[in-house]
Design a protein around this motif. Sequence first.
Motif, mmCIF file in Angstrom:
data_model
loop_
_atom_site.group_PDB
_atom_site.id
_atom_site.type_symbol
_atom_site.label_atom_id
_atom_site.label_comp_id
_atom_site.label_asym_id
_atom_site.label_seq_id
_atom_site.Cartn_x
_atom_site.Cartn_y
_atom_site.Cartn_z
ATOM 1 N N LEU A 26 0.826 -1.208 0.000
ATOM 2 C CA LEU A 26 0.000 0.000 0.000
ATOM 3 C C LEU A 26 0.862 1.261 0.000
ATOM 4 O O LEU A 26 0.553 2.225 -0.706
ATOM 5 C CB LEU A 26 -0.928 -0.005 1.210
ATOM 6 C CG LEU A 26 -2.090 -1.010 1.166
ATOM 7 C CD1 LEU A 26 -2.790 -1.065 2.517
ATOM 8 C CD2 LEU A 26 -3.079 -0.650 0.061
ATOM 9 N N ALA A 27 1.943 1.260 0.775
ATOM 10 C CA ALA A 27 2.816 2.433 0.823
ATOM 11 C C ALA A 27 3.474 2.662 -0.533
ATOM 12 O O ALA A 27 3.616 3.809 -0.981
ATOM 13 C CB ALA A 27 3.872 2.260 1.907
ATOM 14 N N ALA A 28 3.878 1.581 -1.187
ATOM 15 C CA ALA A 28 4.503 1.719 -2.503
ATOM 16 C C ALA A 28 3.527 2.295 -3.524
ATOM 17 O O ALA A 28 3.945 2.938 -4.494
ATOM 18 C CB ALA A 28 5.014 0.360 -2.982
ATOM 19 N N ARG A 29 2.232 2.103 -3.308
ATOM 20 C CA ARG A 29 1.202 2.662 -4.186
ATOM 21 C C ARG A 29 0.880 4.120 -3.837
ATOM 22 O O ARG A 29 0.051 4.731 -4.501
ATOM 23 C CB ARG A 29 -0.079 1.829 -4.084
ATOM 24 C CG ARG A 29 0.038 0.396 -4.587
ATOM 25 C CD ARG A 29 -1.201 -0.400 -4.184
ATOM 26 N NE ARG A 29 -1.065 -1.800 -4.535
ATOM 27 C CZ ARG A 29 -1.705 -2.389 -5.552
ATOM 28 N NH1 ARG A 29 -2.514 -1.677 -6.317
ATOM 29 N NH2 ARG A 29 -1.544 -3.668 -5.796
ATOM 30 N N GLY A 30 1.491 4.626 -2.755
ATOM 31 C CA GLY A 30 1.267 6.005 -2.357
ATOM 32 C C GLY A 30 0.219 6.207 -1.290
ATOM 33 O O GLY A 30 -0.128 7.354 -0.955
#
Length: 291
Positions: A26-30
């Motif tokens: 989720l963090a990598a997706r922003g």
Amino acid sequence: MNPRTALTVLITGATQGLGRGIALDLAARGHHVLLHGRDSERLEATAEEVRATAGHAEVRTFLADLADLDQVRAMADLVRATEPRLDALVNNAVAGGGAEPLRRELSAQGHELRFAVNHLAPYVLTRALLPLLTASAPARVVNVASIGQERVDFDDVMLEEGYEGLRAYCRSKLAMIMATFELAAELEDTGVTVNTLHPAHLMDTRGVREYGLSPLVGIEEGVRPTVRLVTDPDLRGTTGRYFDRFTDARAHDQAYDAEARGRLMALTDALVGGGAGAPGRAVKEPAAGRR
């Protein structure tokens, strides 16, 4: 990602295994991630790891032992006090079958540990966060359950007779699914959806290995279907469903027994102190196929 479209997602049990994988994805997706853990060192180490891949996404931490419902409530209070919005809650933290499956353990309130961590804690947390979730609607609750499900015995809910850790785990996961259906029906038309899933079979997690089982798939196999329930716009209106990975599936038969669900929820409300429930709540059928 446009900051206005970034979600804020709370993930329980985020310091290892599936929870860590969901947070990293989720963090990598922003998206902004709120990480829960019960060990402060592991929690901060995970937060630093997620921040390293997060770009502009925000990462914040919340410490609590979900085997203590007082700590669950305190964490919910802190989330409500510090977070302006909450777009999704992923109830992922789990007590598995255990390395000593014949040793029956108790929670801080004296309940069988797996029933407490896998069912009571996510129920209390979800209820306590409903004002924030509702204010942030559309919002989603995703309960990470299991294909391993065993009928809840209302004559021995806490498995005081014939205890075995995997049996306790399977009963607690069915209880989680039953509560999912009840909450989904109760929250219909509020903009908050509640779904549950079996993310993958025998992922490479510490819990699987501790019980003595051999992992069959990597964590990423469970991350993808779980993140889908959090983010997929096509599932915005889907609620009260059990998914076997990506497939809308049927859970254990007891999950569709309205009388059994009513008994479970009455017992659950009594165990968590009464105030967590909704007095007079009608028992409804799961929202079959609602999308």
